[in-house]
Design a protein around this motif. Structure first.
Motif, PDB file in Angstrom:
ATOM      1  N   VAL A  45       0.837  -1.202   0.000  1.00  0.00           N
ATOM      2  CA  VAL A  45       0.000   0.000   0.000  1.00  0.00           C
ATOM      3  C   VAL A  45       0.869   1.247   0.000  1.00  0.00           C
ATOM      4  N   THR A  46       1.960   1.228   0.770  1.00  0.00           N
ATOM      5  CA  THR A  46       2.859   2.373   0.827  1.00  0.00           C
ATOM      6  C   THR A  46       3.478   2.654  -0.532  1.00  0.00           C
ATOM      7  N   GLU A  50      -2.908   5.397  -4.602  1.00  0.00           N
ATOM      8  CA  GLU A  50      -4.326   5.256  -4.295  1.00  0.00           C
ATOM      9  C   GLU A  50      -5.237   5.772  -5.410  1.00  0.00           C
ATOM     10  N   SER A  94     -12.779   2.002  -1.276  1.00  0.00           N
ATOM     11  CA  SER A  94     -11.333   2.210  -1.330  1.00  0.00           C
ATOM     12  C   SER A  94     -10.635   1.450  -0.210  1.00  0.00           C
ATOM     13  N   TYR A  96      -7.651   1.906   0.614  1.00  0.00           N
ATOM     14  CA  TYR A  96      -6.785   2.855   1.301  1.00  0.00           C
ATOM     15  C   TYR A  96      -7.494   3.504   2.492  1.00  0.00           C
ATOM     16  N   GLU A  97      -8.777   3.794   2.360  1.00  0.00           N
ATOM     17  CA  GLU A  97      -9.532   4.417   3.441  1.00  0.00           C
ATOM     18  C   GLU A  97      -9.715   3.455   4.606  1.00  0.00           C
ATOM     19  N   SER A 100      -6.084   1.918   6.425  1.00  0.00           N
ATOM     20  CA  SER A 100      -5.391   2.789   7.379  1.00  0.00           C
ATOM     21  C   SER A 100      -6.054   2.726   8.756  1.00  0.00           C
TER      22      SER A 100
END
Length: 112
Positions: A45-46, A50, A94, A96-97, A100
């Motif tokens: 992910v890093t 996104e 998403s 990403y949302e 995290s």
């Protein structure tokens, strides 16, 4: 001590729980080490973007499995017995949302 957090996914409030039981539940359900999978997922992910779908399929599956186990742990009566059935209740969202927030929950749990 377990830590719970409710995350809204596609307009649905979903409780998630992190505790010492999660690695065992994950290992029993998927035959994998959640610690290694979290590191792999965080790295992917890093390095990803996104705004573009650049995550490997394996990382998406790790995310789905981790989210499922933490949700099932928080609400075993209302979360289906399979990750597929759990995910079926949502439209596309998403990673990403949500990721995290799951990482934050996991870090809080392991820091105690």
């Amino acid at each position: 001590m377990a830590i719970k957090k409710t995350i809204t996914i596609d307009g649905i409030n979903v409780p998630f729980k992190a505790s010492a039981a999660v690695p065992r539940l994950y290992r029993l359900k998927f035959g994998r080490d959640i610690y290694k999978d979290f590191v792999s997922l965080q790295t992917d992910v890093t390095e990803g973007d996104e705004n573009r779908s650049t995550l490997r399929i394996e990382s998406l599956e790790l995310f789905e499995n981790i989210a499922y186990i933490m949700a099932k742990h928080a609400d075993p009566q209302n979360v289906p017995d399979s990750p597929d059935d759990f995910l079926e209740q949502f439209n596309t969202f998403s990673i990403y949302e949500i990721l995290s927030q799951l990482i934050e929950l996991w870090v809080l749990n392991t820091a105690i």
